[in-house]
Design a protein around this motif. Structure first.
Motif, PDB file in Angstrom:
ATOM      1  N   LEU A 176       0.827  -1.206   0.000  1.00  0.00           N
ATOM      2  CA  LEU A 176       0.000   0.000   0.000  1.00  0.00           C
ATOM      3  C   LEU A 176       0.861   1.257   0.000  1.00  0.00           C
ATOM      4  O   LEU A 176       0.576   2.225  -0.719  1.00  0.00           O
ATOM      5  CB  LEU A 176      -0.937  -0.004   1.212  1.00  0.00           C
ATOM      6  CG  LEU A 176      -2.169  -0.896   1.078  1.00  0.00           C
ATOM      7  CD1 LEU A 176      -2.796  -1.191   2.438  1.00  0.00           C
ATOM      8  CD2 LEU A 176      -3.190  -0.257   0.139  1.00  0.00           C
ATOM      9  N   GLY A 225      -0.905   4.509  -7.562  1.00  0.00           N
ATOM     10  CA  GLY A 225      -1.871   3.450  -7.352  1.00  0.00           C
ATOM     11  C   GLY A 225      -1.444   2.067  -7.781  1.00  0.00           C
ATOM     12  O   GLY A 225      -2.221   1.122  -7.678  1.00  0.00           O
ATOM     13  N   VAL A 248      -4.059  -5.287  -3.615  1.00  0.00           N
ATOM     14  CA  VAL A 248      -3.849  -3.848  -3.370  1.00  0.00           C
ATOM     15  C   VAL A 248      -4.073  -3.050  -4.639  1.00  0.00           C
ATOM     16  O   VAL A 248      -4.684  -1.979  -4.630  1.00  0.00           O
ATOM     17  CB  VAL A 248      -2.425  -3.609  -2.813  1.00  0.00           C
ATOM     18  CG1 VAL A 248      -2.073  -2.124  -2.858  1.00  0.00           C
ATOM     19  CG2 VAL A 248      -2.321  -4.142  -1.386  1.00  0.00           C
ATOM     20  N   ASN A 249      -3.620  -3.565  -5.768  1.00  0.00           N
ATOM     21  CA  ASN A 249      -3.769  -2.841  -7.037  1.00  0.00           C
ATOM     22  C   ASN A 249      -5.206  -2.842  -7.556  1.00  0.00           C
ATOM     23  O   ASN A 249      -5.533  -2.102  -8.488  1.00  0.00           O
ATOM     24  CB  ASN A 249      -2.839  -3.424  -8.096  1.00  0.00           C
ATOM     25  CG  ASN A 249      -1.394  -3.050  -7.861  1.00  0.00           C
ATOM     26  OD1 ASN A 249      -1.096  -2.165  -7.058  1.00  0.00           O
ATOM     27  ND2 ASN A 249      -0.477  -3.716  -8.549  1.00  0.00           N
ATOM     28  N   TYR A 308      -7.628  -1.876  -5.700  1.00  0.00           N
ATOM     29  CA  TYR A 308      -8.252  -0.720  -5.068  1.00  0.00           C
ATOM     30  C   TYR A 308      -7.987   0.519  -5.923  1.00  0.00           C
ATOM     31  O   TYR A 308      -6.994   0.610  -6.635  1.00  0.00           O
ATOM     32  CB  TYR A 308      -7.684  -0.458  -3.671  1.00  0.00           C
ATOM     33  CG  TYR A 308      -7.761  -1.617  -2.700  1.00  0.00           C
ATOM     34  CD1 TYR A 308      -8.703  -2.631  -2.837  1.00  0.00           C
ATOM     35  CD2 TYR A 308      -6.895  -1.686  -1.617  1.00  0.00           C
ATOM     36  CE1 TYR A 308      -8.762  -3.674  -1.933  1.00  0.00           C
ATOM     37  CE2 TYR A 308      -6.943  -2.730  -0.711  1.00  0.00           C
ATOM     38  CZ  TYR A 308      -7.874  -3.727  -0.875  1.00  0.00           C
ATOM     39  OH  TYR A 308      -7.929  -4.764   0.013  1.00  0.00           O
ATOM     40  N   GLN A 338      -6.738   3.354  -1.590  1.00  0.00           N
ATOM     41  CA  GLN A 338      -5.415   3.020  -1.040  1.00  0.00           C
ATOM     42  C   GLN A 338      -4.951   4.087  -0.048  1.00  0.00           C
ATOM     43  O   GLN A 338      -4.451   3.789   1.035  1.00  0.00           O
ATOM     44  CB  GLN A 338      -4.401   2.874  -2.179  1.00  0.00           C
ATOM     45  CG  GLN A 338      -4.633   1.678  -3.075  1.00  0.00           C
ATOM     46  CD  GLN A 338      -3.787   1.727  -4.332  1.00  0.00           C
ATOM     47  OE1 GLN A 338      -3.220   2.762  -4.669  1.00  0.00           O
ATOM     48  NE2 GLN A 338      -3.709   0.618  -5.049  1.00  0.00           N
TER      49      GLN A 338
END
Length: 594
Positions: free
Chosen positions: A18, A26, A62-63, A65, A70
């Motif tokens: 993150l 991002g 995570v990617n 989001y 994030q």
């Protein structure tokens, strides 16, 4: 070791991913995670393969989001990591010997034989910036005295002016060398009378053989009076092209053969090679060192800022300055600046235009200012990159990412966000319990910028609505899997299959269906649901995005994008920054970068 079951490890990776993602628009980079994790968990050094698999899994989550989500997670869990001091902005070093001059005067002197490109940025930006720092004068000088080999074209004079204006360069004075031929003739005559220059009738090959041996050509030792007569014959047109050249005297044993009695002025048959501005009015044309050297003095240039490939030109010109009793300006020679994968060859650009390889000087594959402008690169980013590099004498190699990093910071603060769905696939959502109104911020961190609002009203028969989603997002979908429509609601995948079309030649059509699951993001946060963009079917806007390699991506943009204006720059969520080029029946945008 079952690393995928280690909750503490996954949380460690999640934090690192993150933090990496919010620092890279991002998109967390899995390769950057391994070293960080092993730094805290040295016991895993024997399990790198298994660790990489877990890292890839977490990074994919995570990617999925949005960048705003994030940032929210990081701010809620690790706010201390976001308190960073603003780095001090780089400044240029002081110019040398400032006390010698009443006013600092710099210049940029392009040959208008092509448009400007990124390779010119250093000379432009440094010269202009120094003139502004010291409240001095910045001169634009068109060096257009070669109507044969590097022939100028009328269109490029104005193109260069336009590029400089876009770069934010304020020109205080402008000169065009093809207007100044009589001035150069006057100074050539002075040099001939002083015995500092002579008219050489030797063939170029003959002179080269002699000068390599450090010997004088037969013309050199004639008296100034005899050379003055030859000079007048040149003025009167008694010589033809290639029969005579004016040379400035130097030491015959100078260690650099290129310095020895350098050529200053030659004859060009302008009936065959007319100049685009003055036609065939003149046949005697100065070479670079004569015209530039004379102009730098007469225009009061105090500091010449240019690449070190011009160092030999400084040595040549100093012989002329000494003969005329002039003091040479301060000369700053910076190292070569190479930008990897940047296409900056003038000759190849021109050839590509002629042959149709490029659609124009703003073709996105080129490194011209016109192309960068069309793609959404800002002049401010170019300036910041050049100031960062400065005037250091050593060679520097940069990548496009160096420029993009500066540009990203600028665009991130000014670009509104929109949805774009590439390679669209229809996704039908059933059992929608009510009408939903989605207010999506144009800029998540700045609610005052406004919202895009969409009303989702399910049909009466099925309580269903259809949406367009990106095909790449469907690749991660599985039956029973929960997916979140960004800023709308959560769905459960109920059907995924391929359906053959009537025409067997056509590819199979992907069919995806889902049912409403819940509304709150909190409901799916704990299961780390995939988050995707969506566009209500029937509201879509056809969109074409032109990539850096001139290939295109077709898809749909959300209907609010119809309000955009050409030349505005936006960010398509999870895709990248783009510059809007056309807003007609189809939205056409040029991809800038991530």
């Amino acid at each position: 070791m079952a690393l995928e079951q280690d909750k503490d490890l996954r949380e460690l990776i999640r934090k690192a991913a993150l933090l990496n993602a919010v620092s890279h628009d991002g998109k967390a980079q899995a390769g950057a995670m391994v070293g960080k994790v092993l730094g805290e968990r040295q016991d895993l050094r024997s399990y790198v393969k298994e660790l990489s698999a877990v890292i890839n899994s977490v990074v994919n989550e995570v990617n999925s989001y949005s960048l705003s989500e994030q940032k929210d997670i990081v701010e809620q869990n690790w706010p201390e990591t976001q308190k960073k001091e603003k780095p001090e902005e780089k400044k240029l070093p002081a110019l040398p010997n400032l006390d010698k001059f009443k006013q600092i005067v710099t210049r940029f002197s392009p040959n208008p034989d092509c448009v400007l490109h990124l390779g010119s940025a250093r000379a432009i930006m440094l010269s202009h910036e120094y003139a502004r720092i010291y409240n001095g004068k910045f001169i634009l000088r068109f060096e257009d005295t070669d109507p044969k080999i590097k022939k100028p074209a009328l269109e490029f004079y104005e193109n260069i002016r336009r590029d400089l204006k876009w770069l934010g360069v304020q020109v205080d004075e402008e000169y065009i060398q093809s207007d100044r031929l009589p001035i150069y003739y006057e100074h050539v005559e002075k040099l001939v009378v002083l015995g500092a220059a002579y008219v050489c009738e030797c063939a170029q090959e003959t002179f080269h053989k002699i000068t390599v041996l450090r010997q004088a050509c037969p013309c050199r030792d004639l008296s100034p009076l005899e050379h003055l007569e030859r000079w007048h014959k040149m003025l009167n047109g008694d010589y033809k092209e290639g029969q005579a050249v004016v040379r400035v005297k130097t030491e015959l044993d100078h260690p650099n053969p290129a310095v020895r009695d350098w050529p200053a002025l030659r004859i060009i048959d302008t009936k065959k090679h007319p100049h685009p501005r003055v036609g065939s009015k003149y046949t005697l044309w100065p070479l670079y060192n004569l015209a530039a050297g004379i102009d730098d003095y007469l225009m009061g240039i105090t500091h010449i800022i240019r690449g070190k490939e011009h160092y030999t030109n400084m040595i040549r010109q100093k012989y002329m300055y000494k003969a005329l009793g002039w003091e040479y300006p301060e000369a700053i020679h910076y190292g070569r600046l190479k930008i990897t994968d940047a296409f900056l060859s003038k000759s190849k650009i021109m050839a590509g235009i002629r042959e149709g390889t490029y659609v124009g000087f703003d073709d996105p594959r080129l490194g011209t200012f016109a192309a960068l402008r069309k793609r959404g690169i800002t002049s401010e980013a170019i300036k910041k990159m050049i100031i960062d590099v400065g005037v250091k004498a050593n060679d520097v190699t940069l990548s496009w990412e160096n420029l993009y990093a500066h540009n990203r910071k600028i665009l991130d603060n000014s670009s509104d966000r929109y949805f774009f769905v590439s390679d669209p696939v229809e996704l039908k959502v059933n059992a929608i319990p009510k009408t939903f109104i989605s207010k999506i911020p144009l800029y998540p961190e700045k609610p005052e910028r406004g919202f895009r609002e969409y009303t989702i009203t399910p049909n009466v028969e099925e309580n269903a609505s259809s949406f367009w989603v990106s095909k790449k997002d469907t690749l991660n979908m599985e039956l029973g899997k929960i997916v979140r429509f960004m800023e709308l609601f959560n769905i459960e995948i109920t059907k995924i299959n391929q359906q053959a079309t009537i025409d067997a030649i056509e590819p199979k059509m992907l069919i995806v269906e889902a049912k409403y699951y819940s509304e709150s993001y909190d409901d799916v946060r704990r299961i780390k649901a995939q988050i995707i963009q969506w566009i209500p079917k029937g509201t879509e806007v056809n969109c074409e995005i032109v990539l850096q390699n001139a290939q295109t991506i077709e898809g749909f943009a959300e209907s609010e994008s119809k309000k955009l204006k050409p030349d505005s720059t936006i960010q398509f969520e999870r895709f990248g920054f783009t510059r809007i080029d056309k807003v007609n029946q189809k939205l056409v945008a040029y991809y800038t970068h991530k």
